[in-house]
Scaffold this motif. Structure first.
Motif, mmCIF file in Angstrom:
data_model
loop_
_atom_site.group_PDB
_atom_site.id
_atom_site.type_symbol
_atom_site.label_atom_id
_atom_site.label_comp_id
_atom_site.label_asym_id
_atom_site.label_seq_id
_atom_site.Cartn_x
_atom_site.Cartn_y
_atom_site.Cartn_z
ATOM 1 N N LYS A 180 32.696 38.018 -68.221
ATOM 2 C CA LYS A 180 32.259 38.828 -67.082
ATOM 3 C C LYS A 180 32.279 40.288 -67.512
ATOM 4 O O LYS A 180 33.308 40.834 -67.863
ATOM 5 N N ASP A 181 31.136 40.899 -67.422
ATOM 6 C CA ASP A 181 30.999 42.300 -67.806
ATOM 7 C C ASP A 181 31.601 43.198 -66.727
ATOM 8 O O ASP A 181 31.471 42.934 -65.533
ATOM 9 N N TYR A 182 32.246 44.284 -67.109
ATOM 10 C CA TYR A 182 32.870 45.203 -66.155
ATOM 11 C C TYR A 182 31.838 45.877 -65.261
ATOM 12 O O TYR A 182 32.148 46.318 -64.155
ATOM 13 N N ARG A 183 30.591 45.936 -65.688
ATOM 14 C CA ARG A 183 29.543 46.585 -64.896
ATOM 15 C C ARG A 183 29.206 45.791 -63.639
ATOM 16 O O ARG A 183 28.707 46.351 -62.663
ATOM 17 N N ILE A 184 29.518 44.499 -63.640
ATOM 18 C CA ILE A 184 29.294 43.694 -62.432
ATOM 19 C C ILE A 184 30.179 44.190 -61.304
ATOM 20 O O ILE A 184 29.748 44.296 -60.161
ATOM 21 N N GLU A 185 31.436 44.530 -61.622
ATOM 22 C CA GLU A 185 32.344 45.083 -60.611
ATOM 23 C C GLU A 185 31.819 46.423 -60.087
ATOM 24 O O GLU A 185 31.917 46.715 -58.895
ATOM 25 N N LEU A 186 31.262 47.244 -60.973
ATOM 26 C CA LEU A 186 30.693 48.531 -60.548
ATOM 27 C C LEU A 186 29.520 48.318 -59.593
ATOM 28 O O LEU A 186 29.401 48.997 -58.565
ATOM 29 N N LEU A 187 28.652 47.365 -59.920
ATOM 30 C CA LEU A 187 27.518 47.077 -59.055
ATOM 31 C C LEU A 187 27.967 46.532 -57.708
ATOM 32 O O LEU A 187 27.411 46.877 -56.666
ATOM 33 N N THR A 188 28.983 45.707 -57.715
ATOM 34 C CA THR A 188 29.511 45.173 -56.463
ATOM 35 C C THR A 188 30.039 46.298 -55.582
ATOM 36 O O THR A 188 29.794 46.329 -54.377
ATOM 37 N N GLY A 189 30.755 47.237 -56.175
ATOM 38 C CA GLY A 189 31.269 48.380 -55.422
ATOM 39 C C GLY A 189 30.152 49.233 -54.853
ATOM 40 O O GLY A 189 30.213 49.674 -53.696
ATOM 41 N N LYS A 190 29.109 49.447 -55.630
ATOM 42 C CA LYS A 190 27.974 50.245 -55.149
ATOM 43 C C LYS A 190 27.249 49.540 -54.003
ATOM 44 O O LYS A 190 26.812 50.181 -53.052
ATOM 45 N N MET A 191 27.122 48.220 -54.081
ATOM 46 C CA MET A 191 26.479 47.478 -52.996
ATOM 47 C C MET A 191 27.304 47.553 -51.717
ATOM 48 O O MET A 191 26.752 47.665 -50.627
ATOM 49 N N GLN A 192 28.637 47.527 -51.840
ATOM 50 C CA GLN A 192 29.490 47.656 -50.660
ATOM 51 C C GLN A 192 29.315 49.030 -50.020
ATOM 52 O O GLN A 192 29.231 49.150 -48.799
ATOM 53 N N GLU A 193 29.255 50.078 -50.836
ATOM 54 C CA GLU A 193 29.032 51.432 -50.311
ATOM 55 C C GLU A 193 27.679 51.524 -49.615
ATOM 56 O O GLU A 193 27.550 52.135 -48.554
ATOM 57 N N TYR A 194 26.662 50.921 -50.216
ATOM 58 C CA TYR A 194 25.314 50.941 -49.647
ATOM 59 C C TYR A 194 25.284 50.267 -48.272
ATOM 60 O O TYR A 194 24.734 50.798 -47.313
ATOM 61 N N HIS A 195 25.899 49.090 -48.166
ATOM 62 C CA HIS A 195 25.899 48.363 -46.900
ATOM 63 C C HIS A 195 26.717 49.097 -45.835
ATOM 64 O O HIS A 195 26.372 49.066 -44.654
ATOM 65 N N LYS A 196 27.795 49.767 -46.252
ATOM 66 C CA LYS A 196 28.581 50.546 -45.296
ATOM 67 C C LYS A 196 27.764 51.727 -44.783
ATOM 68 O O LYS A 196 27.789 52.043 -43.597
#
Length: 178
Positions: free
Chosen positions: A63-79
């Motif tokens: 699992k690449d660490y960038r997946i966690e970064l993308l997940t965090g960005k998607m959460q910010e976007y939806h908020k």
């Protein structure tokens, strides 16, 4: 030179045997790959899998660490999207329908001063200017404002509650009981 059918069969069998052994040597068997610089957050998951009745192998998923970064960005976007105003069915008050623009502007300015939390909508439908007031989700709230406006005697005629598509503010979506 003539090639017989037994030569073609032997060549085909030899070729298939060669391919089978060479591809099996290419399979990844090392599951302990070192973490490269810049990949500090890389996680390695190893699971046991049975691929054949005679062979037991391991599958390594990294699992690449960038997946966690993308997940965090998607959460910010939806908020951020959840804080955007939306439209839905609701109610507005029809206050005035007149051909006198000055009267409509006078009433509009009075309403904006008395009720800064509500919007006033002016719609021109030839030859009339219609003045609508508020974005109410509940009919009871629209009726309360109608009674307030009647008591202040800002409008000379009747005030009607209209069912329309209104702007719904995010705080109304979060607290529907208010």
């Amino acid at each position: 030179m003539k090639i017989g059918s037994h030569m073609i069969v032997r060549f085909t069998f030899s070729f298939l045997l060669f391919c089978a052994f060479s591809f099996s040597g290419m399979a990844q068997s090392d599951t302990s790959r070192p973490v490269m610089p810049g990949q500090e957050g890389t996680k390695v998951f190893t699971t046991r899998s049975i691929t054949d009745t005679a062979m037991i192998g391991y599958v390594s998923v990294q699992k690449d660490y960038r997946i966690e970064l993308l997940t965090g960005k998607m959460q910010e976007y939806h908020k951020a999207i959840s804080n955007v105003t939306r439209s839905g069915s609701g109610y507005r008050l029809m206050l005035l329908s007149t051909s006198d623009r000055n009267e409509a502007m006078r009433l509009r300015s009075q309403l904006l001063q008395l009720f800064p939390e509500q919007k006033v909508y002016m719609v021109f439908q030839s030859p009339f200017i219609k003045l609508k007031f508020g974005d109410f989700v509940e009919r009871d709230e629209a009726v309360r404002y109608r009674e307030q406006l009647k008591m202040q005697k800002l409008v000379a005629g009747n005030i009607y509650v209209l069912s329309e598509i209104v702007v719904i503010k995010p705080e109304i979506l979060e607290n529907p009981e208010n």
